[in-house]
Design an enzyme around this catalytic site. Structure first.
Site, PDB file in Angstrom:
ATOM      1  N   ARG A  15      29.588 -46.255  15.401  1.00 30.00           N
ATOM      2  CA  ARG A  15      28.715 -46.872  16.414  1.00 30.00           C
ATOM      3  C   ARG A  15      27.321 -46.575  15.566  1.00 30.00           C
ATOM      4  O   ARG A  15      26.933 -45.701  15.563  1.00 30.00           O
ATOM      5  CB  ARG A  15      28.538 -46.348  17.691  1.00 30.00           C
ATOM      6  CG  ARG A  15      27.899 -47.000  18.690  1.00 30.00           C
ATOM      7  CD  ARG A  15      28.037 -46.366  20.127  1.00 30.00           C
ATOM      8  NE  ARG A  15      27.193 -46.769  21.145  1.00 30.00           N
ATOM      9  CZ  ARG A  15      26.076 -46.304  21.733  1.00 30.00           C
ATOM     10  NH1 ARG A  15      25.518 -45.079  21.071  1.00 30.00           N
ATOM     11  NH2 ARG A  15      25.298 -46.837  22.500  1.00 30.00           N
ATOM     12  N   SER A  37      34.422 -52.575  27.005  1.00 30.17           N
ATOM     13  CA  SER A  37      33.650 -51.531  27.973  1.00 30.17           C
ATOM     14  C   SER A  37      33.771 -52.254  29.111  1.00 30.17           C
ATOM     15  O   SER A  37      33.078 -53.429  29.489  1.00 30.17           O
ATOM     16  CB  SER A  37      32.282 -51.185  27.571  1.00 30.17           C
ATOM     17  OG  SER A  37      32.380 -50.444  26.580  1.00 30.17           O
ATOM     18  N   LYS A  91      23.249 -42.318  26.548  1.00 29.14           N
ATOM     19  CA  LYS A  91      22.849 -43.984  26.465  1.00 29.14           C
ATOM     20  C   LYS A  91      22.558 -44.085  28.162  1.00 29.14           C
ATOM     21  O   LYS A  91      23.256 -43.870  28.966  1.00 29.14           O
ATOM     22  CB  LYS A  91      24.228 -44.674  26.568  1.00 29.14           C
ATOM     23  CG  LYS A  91      24.357 -46.017  26.616  1.00 29.14           C
ATOM     24  CD  LYS A  91      25.710 -46.818  26.179  1.00 29.14           C
ATOM     25  CE  LYS A  91      25.654 -48.266  26.676  1.00 29.14           C
ATOM     26  NZ  LYS A  91      24.862 -49.376  25.890  1.00 29.14           N
TER      27      LYS A  91
HETATM   28  N1  TZP Z   1      28.901 -45.893  26.546  1.00 30.49           N
HETATM   29  C1  TZP Z   1      28.822 -45.593  27.827  1.00 30.49           C
HETATM   30  S1  TZP Z   1      28.224 -44.225  27.975  1.00 30.49           S
HETATM   31  C2  TZP Z   1      28.083 -43.823  26.338  1.00 30.49           C
HETATM   32  C3  TZP Z   1      28.649 -45.153  25.495  1.00 30.49           C
HETATM   33  C4  TZP Z   1      28.317 -45.154  24.192  1.00 30.49           C
HETATM   34  C5  TZP Z   1      27.621 -42.678  25.729  1.00 30.49           C
HETATM   35  C6  TZP Z   1      28.536 -41.415  25.988  1.00 30.49           C
HETATM   36  O1  TZP Z   1      27.830 -40.273  25.309  1.00 30.49           O
HETATM   37  P1  TZP Z   1      28.293 -38.811  25.620  1.00 30.49           P
HETATM   38  O2  TZP Z   1      27.355 -37.892  24.923  1.00 30.49           O
HETATM   39  O3  TZP Z   1      29.706 -38.602  25.526  1.00 30.49           O
HETATM   40  O4  TZP Z   1      28.020 -38.646  27.153  1.00 30.49           O
END
Ligand code: TZP
Ligand code: MG
Length: 216
Positions: free
Chosen positions: A42, A111, A140
């Site tokens: 990503r 997603s 995020k």
């Molecule tokens: N999509 C939804 S939440 C997220 C993504 C890319 C980030 C998740 O990151 P983390 O650090 O595992 O909570």
């Protein structure tokens, strides 16, 4: 519906900005030693050229271990590096167009931020669904409201595809994700930002495997 046999148990999503200055390659190598089963590259800020270079490096090291490489957002990059698949959000390329470009063998993950998103993804031929987010996360912040474990369970009851929880997941809640119907967990910070990404991955994988024995 054909479900491809992929192990999504521990799905690492990279993020160079959270890696404390360590190269993505080093994080992924450590995570592989620790037992991740799937990796998504990503890259939200780098050039297309850097993205492709990074993807080719990861593809080499992952394929030595039989671990699939999924590319976030970019169908063109996935095609260019012959990655195993692509992961698309609700504002990325629609699944039918991505499938037409990548073909039936490619893994396409979607997603889903709601039950409707998940039902549509299944009807359109997704290979897996990222249930997003399970919990709010600083990684995020522009996400839909958190679905919680009950949201995951509701989607589990309605679709057959593998479900991978994402958002705020870690060693403390890993088993609950499996209990509520997740085929696996996708994590960024729990591995990428860990002081020891190999140990973090190993502990997570062990917790997931224990939960699978208990709840499957
Ligand atoms: N999509 C939804 S939440 C997220 C993504 C890319 C980030 C998740 O990151 P983390 O650090 O595992 O909570
Ligand atoms: Mg996206």
């Amino acid at each position: 519906m054909q479900i491809k046999q992929i192990d999504y148990s521990l799905y690492l999503v990279t993020d160079r900005s959270l890696a404390r200055g360590r190269p993505t390659r080093a994080i992924v190598e450590a995570a592989v030693r620790g037992g991740v089963t799937c990796v998504q590259l990503r890259e939200k800020a780098c050039s297309t050229r850097t993205f492709i270079k990074e993807a080719l490096v990861l593809r080499g090291l992952l394929h030595e271990h039989g671990i699939p490489l999924i590319i976030n957002d970019r169908v063109d990059v996935a095609l260019a590096v012959e990655a195993d698949g692509v992961h698309l959000g609700q504002t990325d390329m629609p699944l039918p167009q991505a499938r037409a470009i990548l073909g039936d063998k490619a893994l396409i993950g979607i997603s889903a931020e709601s039950l409707d998103d998940a039902l549509r993804a299944e009807a359109e031929g997704a290979d897996y669904i990222g249930v997003s987010p399970i919990f709010t996360t600083p990684t995020k912040t522009d996400t839909a409201p958190a679905l919680g474990l009950s949201g995951l369970a509701a989607i589990r009851a309605a679709v057959r595809l593998p479900l991978i929880g994402i958002g705020g997941l870690n060693l403390e809640n890993a088993a609950e994700v499996i209990r509520h119907g997740g085929s696996g967990l996708a994590v960024v910070s729990a591995i990428v930002s860990a002081e020891n990404p190999e140990a973090a991955a190993r502990q997570l994988r062990a917790a997931i495997e224990r939960a699978k024995v208990q709840w499957r």
